[in-house]
Scaffold this motif. Structure first.
Motif, PDB file in Angstrom:
ATOM      1  N   GLY A   1      -8.129  -6.337 -11.338  1.00 21.50           N
ATOM      2  CA  GLY A   1      -7.812  -7.614 -10.718  1.00 21.50           C
ATOM      3  C   GLY A   1      -6.850  -7.545  -9.560  1.00 21.50           C
ATOM      4  N   SER A   2      -5.882  -6.626  -9.569  1.00 23.57           N
ATOM      5  CA  SER A   2      -4.863  -6.581  -8.518  1.00 23.57           C
ATOM      6  C   SER A   2      -4.751  -5.233  -7.823  1.00 23.57           C
ATOM      7  CB  SER A   2      -3.495  -6.958  -9.111  1.00 23.57           C
ATOM      8  OG  SER A   2      -3.184  -6.102 -10.193  1.00 23.57           O
ATOM      9  N   LEU A   3      -5.332  -4.183  -8.371  1.00 21.08           N
ATOM     10  CA  LEU A   3      -5.236  -2.852  -7.790  1.00 21.08           C
ATOM     11  C   LEU A   3      -6.546  -2.452  -7.107  1.00 21.08           C
ATOM     12  CD1 LEU A   3      -3.292  -0.779 -10.490  1.00 21.08           C
ATOM     13  CD2 LEU A   3      -2.461  -1.526  -8.249  1.00 21.08           C
ATOM     14  N   ALA A   4      -6.420  -1.732  -5.999  1.00 26.92           N
ATOM     15  CA  ALA A   4      -7.592  -1.275  -5.258  1.00 26.92           C
ATOM     16  C   ALA A   4      -7.241   0.004  -4.509  1.00 26.92           C
ATOM     17  CB  ALA A   4      -8.057  -2.348  -4.275  1.00 26.92           C
ATOM     18  N   THR A   5      -8.248   0.738  -4.106  1.00 29.24           N
ATOM     19  CA  THR A   5      -8.073   1.867  -3.202  1.00 29.24           C
ATOM     20  C   THR A   5      -8.589   1.456  -1.830  1.00 29.24           C
ATOM     21  OG1 THR A   5     -10.231   2.798  -3.816  1.00 29.24           O
ATOM     22  CG2 THR A   5      -8.289   3.578  -5.025  1.00 29.24           C
ATOM     23  N   LYS A   6      -8.006   2.053  -0.782  1.00 30.79           N
ATOM     24  CA  LYS A   6      -8.385   1.658   0.574  1.00 30.79           C
ATOM     25  C   LYS A   6      -8.458   2.866   1.483  1.00 30.79           C
ATOM     26  CE  LYS A   6      -7.108  -1.582   4.265  1.00 30.79           C
ATOM     27  NZ  LYS A   6      -6.111  -2.584   4.714  1.00 30.79           N
TER      28      LYS A   6
ATOM     29  N   GLU B   1       0.840  -1.192   0.000  1.00 27.73           N
ATOM     30  CA  GLU B   1       0.000   0.000   0.000  1.00 27.73           C
ATOM     31  C   GLU B   1       0.879   1.248   0.000  1.00 27.73           C
ATOM     32  OE1 GLU B   1      -3.068   0.136   2.967  1.00 27.73           O
ATOM     33  OE2 GLU B   1      -3.115  -2.059   3.172  1.00 27.73           O
ATOM     34  N   LEU B   2       0.417   2.283  -0.706  1.00 25.37           N
ATOM     35  CA  LEU B   2       1.154   3.536  -0.754  1.00 25.37           C
ATOM     36  C   LEU B   2       0.177   4.690  -0.892  1.00 25.37           C
ATOM     37  CD1 LEU B   2       3.940   4.915  -0.845  1.00 25.37           C
ATOM     38  CD2 LEU B   2       3.843   4.739  -3.332  1.00 25.37           C
ATOM     39  N   GLY B   3       0.296   5.657  -0.001  1.00 23.61           N
ATOM     40  CA  GLY B   3      -0.547   6.844  -0.068  1.00 23.61           C
ATOM     41  C   GLY B   3       0.271   8.081   0.261  1.00 23.61           C
ATOM     42  N   SER B   4      -0.005   9.182  -0.432  1.00 22.58           N
ATOM     43  CA  SER B   4       0.729  10.422  -0.219  1.00 22.58           C
ATOM     44  C   SER B   4      -0.207  11.599  -0.417  1.00 22.58           C
ATOM     45  CB  SER B   4       1.910  10.528  -1.183  1.00 22.58           C
ATOM     46  OG  SER B   4       2.623  11.731  -0.987  1.00 22.58           O
ATOM     47  N   ILE B   5      -0.147  12.577   0.509  1.00 24.96           N
ATOM     48  CA  ILE B   5      -0.984  13.774   0.428  1.00 24.96           C
ATOM     49  C   ILE B   5      -0.099  14.998   0.616  1.00 24.96           C
ATOM     50  CG2 ILE B   5      -2.899  15.045   1.462  1.00 24.96           C
ATOM     51  CD1 ILE B   5      -4.051  12.401   2.376  1.00 24.96           C
TER      52      ILE B   5
ATOM     53  N   ASN C   1       2.202  14.280  26.606  1.00 23.62           N
ATOM     54  CA  ASN C   1       1.797  13.443  25.492  1.00 23.62           C
ATOM     55  C   ASN C   1       0.333  13.043  25.669  1.00 23.62           C
ATOM     56  OD1 ASN C   1       4.323  12.531  23.725  1.00 23.62           O
ATOM     57  ND2 ASN C   1       4.977  12.712  25.845  1.00 23.62           N
ATOM     58  N   LYS C   2      -0.346  12.813  24.548  1.00 23.39           N
ATOM     59  CA  LYS C   2      -1.769  12.502  24.577  1.00 23.39           C
ATOM     60  C   LYS C   2      -2.000  10.990  24.646  1.00 23.39           C
ATOM     61  CE  LYS C   2      -3.102  16.609  21.912  1.00 23.39           C
ATOM     62  NZ  LYS C   2      -3.782  17.107  20.687  1.00 23.39           N
ATOM     63  N   ASN C   3      -3.058  10.613  25.339  1.00 24.42           N
ATOM     64  CA  ASN C   3      -3.405   9.204  25.458  1.00 24.42           C
ATOM     65  C   ASN C   3      -3.953   8.643  24.155  1.00 24.42           C
ATOM     66  OD1 ASN C   3      -4.129  10.672  28.213  1.00 24.42           O
ATOM     67  ND2 ASN C   3      -3.483   8.589  28.724  1.00 24.42           N
ATOM     68  N   LEU C   4      -4.683   9.463  23.392  1.00 28.81           N
ATOM     69  CA  LEU C   4      -5.385   9.007  22.196  1.00 28.81           C
ATOM     70  C   LEU C   4      -4.686   9.488  20.931  1.00 28.81           C
ATOM     71  CD1 LEU C   4      -7.930   7.558  21.069  1.00 28.81           C
ATOM     72  CD2 LEU C   4      -9.074   9.796  21.125  1.00 28.81           C
ATOM     73  N   ASP C   5      -4.460   8.563  20.006  1.00 25.24           N
ATOM     74  CA  ASP C   5      -3.844   8.880  18.718  1.00 25.24           C
ATOM     75  C   ASP C   5      -4.749   8.344  17.618  1.00 25.24           C
ATOM     76  OD1 ASP C   5      -2.029   9.854  16.918  1.00 25.24           O
ATOM     77  OD2 ASP C   5      -0.680   8.149  17.041  1.00 25.24           O
ATOM     78  N   LYS C   6      -5.104   9.205  16.654  1.00 26.73           N
ATOM     79  CA  LYS C   6      -6.002   8.820  15.562  1.00 26.73           C
ATOM     80  C   LYS C   6      -5.312   9.055  14.217  1.00 26.73           C
ATOM     81  CE  LYS C   6      -9.175  11.575  17.208  1.00 26.73           C
ATOM     82  NZ  LYS C   6     -10.441  12.330  17.370  1.00 26.73           N
ATOM     83  N   GLU C   7      -5.646   8.217  13.258  1.00 24.81           N
ATOM     84  CA  GLU C   7      -5.006   8.298  11.939  1.00 24.81           C
ATOM     85  C   GLU C   7      -5.996   7.889  10.851  1.00 24.81           C
ATOM     86  OE1 GLU C   7      -1.885   5.512   9.567  1.00 24.81           O
ATOM     87  OE2 GLU C   7      -1.303   6.084  11.600  1.00 24.81           O
ATOM     88  N   PHE C   8      -6.086   8.718   9.820  1.00 23.55           N
ATOM     89  CA  PHE C   8      -6.944   8.402   8.665  1.00 23.55           C
ATOM     90  C   PHE C   8      -6.066   8.343   7.424  1.00 23.55           C
ATOM     91  CE2 PHE C   8      -9.527   9.779   5.021  1.00 23.55           C
ATOM     92  CZ  PHE C   8     -10.500   8.785   5.038  1.00 23.55           C
ATOM     93  N   GLY C   9      -6.195   7.277   6.644  1.00 28.32           N
ATOM     94  CA  GLY C   9      -5.340   7.097   5.475  1.00 28.32           C
ATOM     95  C   GLY C   9      -6.118   6.710   4.232  1.00 28.32           C
ATOM     96  N   VAL C  10      -5.621   7.170   3.090  1.00 27.58           N
ATOM     97  CA  VAL C  10      -6.149   6.791   1.772  1.00 27.58           C
ATOM     98  C   VAL C  10      -4.962   6.235   0.990  1.00 27.58           C
ATOM     99  CG1 VAL C  10      -7.333   7.520  -0.317  1.00 27.58           C
ATOM    100  CG2 VAL C  10      -7.880   8.619   1.872  1.00 27.58           C
ATOM    101  N   THR C  11      -5.022   4.988   0.580  1.00 28.36           N
ATOM    102  CA  THR C  11      -3.879   4.361  -0.074  1.00 28.36           C
ATOM    103  C   THR C  11      -4.294   3.612  -1.337  1.00 28.36           C
ATOM    104  OG1 THR C  11      -4.121   2.387   1.323  1.00 28.36           O
ATOM    105  CG2 THR C  11      -2.564   4.065   2.054  1.00 28.36           C
ATOM    106  N   LEU C  12      -3.318   3.390  -2.193  1.00 31.77           N
ATOM    107  CA  LEU C  12      -3.461   2.526  -3.364  1.00 31.77           C
ATOM    108  C   LEU C  12      -2.858   1.167  -2.989  1.00 31.77           C
ATOM    109  CD1 LEU C  12      -4.188   2.256  -6.427  1.00 31.77           C
ATOM    110  CD2 LEU C  12      -1.809   2.906  -6.890  1.00 31.77           C
ATOM    111  N   VAL C  13      -3.599   0.093  -3.223  1.00 29.80           N
ATOM    112  CA  VAL C  13      -3.198  -1.235  -2.784  1.00 29.80           C
ATOM    113  C   VAL C  13      -2.944  -2.136  -3.993  1.00 29.80           C
ATOM    114  CG1 VAL C  13      -3.799  -3.230  -1.370  1.00 29.80           C
ATOM    115  CG2 VAL C  13      -4.661  -0.967  -0.759  1.00 29.80           C
ATOM    116  N   TYR C  14      -1.826  -2.830  -3.981  1.00 24.00           N
ATOM    117  CA  TYR C  14      -1.555  -3.867  -4.969  1.00 24.00           C
ATOM    118  C   TYR C  14      -1.480  -5.197  -4.249  1.00 24.00           C
ATOM    119  CZ  TYR C  14       0.502  -6.720  -8.596  1.00 24.00           C
ATOM    120  OH  TYR C  14       0.730  -7.723  -9.499  1.00 24.00           O
ATOM    121  N   SER C  15      -2.347  -6.137  -4.617  1.00 22.86           N
ATOM    122  CA  SER C  15      -2.370  -7.456  -3.999  1.00 22.86           C
ATOM    123  C   SER C  15      -1.735  -8.476  -4.941  1.00 22.86           C
ATOM    124  CB  SER C  15      -3.806  -7.877  -3.675  1.00 22.86           C
ATOM    125  OG  SER C  15      -4.417  -6.950  -2.791  1.00 22.86           O
ATOM    126  N   PHE C  16      -1.011  -9.438  -4.380  1.00 16.70           N
ATOM    127  CA  PHE C  16      -0.362 -10.448  -5.206  1.00 16.70           C
ATOM    128  C   PHE C  16      -0.431 -11.799  -4.531  1.00 16.70           C
ATOM    129  CE2 PHE C  16       2.685  -8.341  -2.496  1.00 16.70           C
ATOM    130  CZ  PHE C  16       3.430  -9.366  -1.972  1.00 16.70           C
TER     131      PHE C  16
END
Length: 239
Positions: free
Chosen positions: A204-209, A34-38, A224-239
């Motif tokens: 067949g092998s590529l997807a977005t996630k 998976e690879l995502g960049s903003i 430091n904070k107790n809670l850490d949140k993360e949202f990601g948009v990636t391109l996925v290649y499955s093999f």
């Protein structure tokens, strides 16, 4: 450097064709990259990179799963977040539903107050649902947690009880919903994690996630904070 390495990995994997159904009889290997960049510009310039690599082997007696993740973020040229994570799990199958789960992982996250957080555990796993369109695994067992504080270098370790839920739902031919959650509960500190994903197939092998992750740590270093949140948009290649 990380961006180039992950991009080259994704391109290299794309050069291979997807395995046929005939090759999916155990034992077999599979994986995903998976690879995502903003990048944003204007009053504030920000850039982020999210890369993941997973490799697994489905066997008759043993299943193996490897996972690597990297996340970096910059704001106006200054690193604001940098996280690296790696895990490995070996499952010894006892039958159609029962298995022994042997797990180890480590996370190194700048600005979290910890130099690293690591866990090893061994537990009993049960495949509650094992269908073509839906899967649900539950795991429970004892473990050991070892953390190193970033400022003081102090090592904190403890015995823990580790609980895990893994859920997957193939909504239709091209859409898959996943949910994983874990609780690592100790006498001195406890960590709770959740990861929700929705993958939509392009071909067949590529997807977005889309991925939404939550991590909560009961006891963290000061400022430091107790809670850490993360949202990601990636391109996925499955093999």
């Amino acid at each position: 450097m990380i961006k180039q390495a992950l991009a080259l990995t994704l391109l290299a994997l794309a050069a291979h064709s997807q395995a046929s159904d005939a090759e999916k009889t155990p034992p077999f290997w599979g994986g995903a990259a998976e690879l995502g960049s903003i990048t944003t510009s204007g009053n504030t310039e920000t850039s982020s990179l999210n890369g993941k690599f997973a490799l697994w082997r489905k066997g008759i007696d043993w299943d193996t799963n490897y996972r690597l993740e990297a996340l970096t973020s910059e704001e106006d040229g200054t690193v604001s977040k940098e996280t690296y994570y790696g895990s490995v799990q070996f499952d010894r199958n006892f039958g159609e539903h029962s298995y022994l789960a042997i797990h180890a992982d480590q996370e190194r996250a700048r600005f979290s107050g910890f130099t690293y957080q690591s866990t090893v555990s061994i537990g009993y796993g049960y495949r509650v649902i094992e269908l073509d369109t839906m899967k649900l695994d539950l795991e429970a067992g004892p473990g050991y947690n070892r953390d190193k504080l970033e400022n003081s270098g102090e090592i904190k370790d403890q015995g823990i009880a580790r609980l895990v839920l893994k859920y997957g739902w193939k909504i239709n031919k091209g859409t898959v919903f996943t949910q994983t959650a874990s609780a690592e509960m100790g006498g001195d500190n406890s960590t709770y994690k959740s990861e929700t994903g929705l993958k939509s197939q392009i071909n067949g092998s590529l997807a977005t996630k889309l991925t939404y992750k939550i991590k909560y740590v009961d006891q963290v270093p000061e400022e430091n904070k107790n809670l850490d949140k993360e949202f990601g948009v990636t391109l996925v290649y499955s093999f």
